[in-house]
Write a protein that holds these residues in place. Sequence first.
Motif, short mmCIF file in Angstrom:
data_model
loop_
_atom_site.label_atom_id
_atom_site.label_comp_id
_atom_site.label_asym_id
_atom_site.label_seq_id
_atom_site.Cartn_x
_atom_site.Cartn_y
_atom_site.Cartn_z
N PHE A 19 0.82 -1.21 0.00
CA PHE A 19 0.00 0.00 0.00
C PHE A 19 0.86 1.27 0.00
O PHE A 19 0.50 2.26 -0.63
N LEU A 20 1.99 1.23 0.70
CA LEU A 20 2.88 2.39 0.68
C LEU A 20 3.37 2.66 -0.74
O LEU A 20 3.31 3.80 -1.22
N GLU A 21 3.84 1.61 -1.42
CA GLU A 21 4.32 1.78 -2.78
C GLU A 21 3.19 2.18 -3.72
O GLU A 21 3.40 3.00 -4.63
N SER A 22 2.00 1.64 -3.50
CA SER A 22 0.86 1.98 -4.36
C SER A 22 0.47 3.44 -4.20
O SER A 22 0.16 4.14 -5.17
N ILE A 23 0.48 3.92 -2.95
CA ILE A 23 0.15 5.33 -2.68
C ILE A 23 1.19 6.25 -3.32
O ILE A 23 0.85 7.26 -3.95
#
Length: 412
Positions: A19-23
């Motif tokens: 989720f961090l990378e997606s954000i």
Amino acid sequence: MTSEFIFYLIVGLIIFNFFLESILDYLNYTQFDAQLPSGLQNIYDQEEYQKSQSYKKDKFKFGVFQSLFSLVLILVFLAVDGFQIVNSIAESFSDNSIVVSLIFFGILFLGSEILGLPFSYYFTFSIEERYGFNTSTVALFWKDKFKSMLLSIFLGGVILGLILVFYNYVGIDFWWYTWILVATVSVLLNMFYAKLFVPLFNKQTPLEEGELRSKIETYASRMNFNLKNIFVIDGSKRSKKANAYFSGFGSEKRITLFDTLIEDLDDEEIVAVLAHEVGHYKKNHIIINLVVSILTVGFTLWVLSLFVSEPVLAQALGVEEPSFHIGLVAFSFLYAPISLLTGILTNILSRKFEFQADNFAKATYKGEHLVSALKKLTKKSLSNLTPHSAYVFFHFSHPPLSERLKNLENNS
């Protein structure tokens, strides 16, 4: 802590990282159509700018799909006790712990390579091909992959085998011996990579006598920079993207120019790019980066030595008997937050070094030629001119072009 807690912690860290990378990727995506910073409007004409926008968006969509696939794959693998299955297969071949570990990691490596091949092939022959970057052939693609796999298996197998020997003979003190081994290999690779490994994939030829070589040697002499090894590499056999790099120490130091760089830039711009690389050397950035890397590896190995033998780590991955290879896999998941932090700090240091190298090139050669070279290289590679600041903070080892140009303009 129980094995169940460790299992859910591992799953939680995997999902958090996704989720961090997606954000970050999404934030960067939202900046694709942002107004260009002052001074960058003349890099692309309208058609070229639209092409760069399409390229960035296609890479974004590809990255989203690849990340989602990887997330689902690892979660399913954990849910079905995949590491236990691979461990059982490895143990069926031998009773020797070192052999079992080598087979275990060999299976994981081959599985990862095979699953990654379709993505690599699609990116090369669809996305890169569509935007005119790819010059590789299908035959060369598979030849490269085969060579890379053999090289990884050989070097990785030798290094891993030695680490396993250290662990078997000295226990948790293995990290000292491994640290020395990794440090030695790092120095040797930095010294001899271009001479020993690059020829396996590319042809390197000395830069021919002429005006360009004369200008480079004149600049190097003025900087008291002993440079005899100036090579040209046939990067155009795979891609139209340009590059140059500096490697080695002492008598082994060399400058390598991609043939695409020579084609895209004029002589003055090439010398300005090399002045930037000489700046890295003169400012001891190469040594500092190597030392930081070695210290980081040492810290990581020390932390690993504290936990690798813990039975709870093996049990969290569905394996009852603890072993070095299972402990290492579990540790790699749990170490992710620290790895993220060290990566951020390394990128901050790297961006600082890039500014210093730019300043060195401006002070010792001609800043306007470095500016024009950076603009041309950015245009040629369809680079993102409006990256999101958060994405830059986490991922960029080089400052955005707008910041580099502003620094070159303001630094006297």
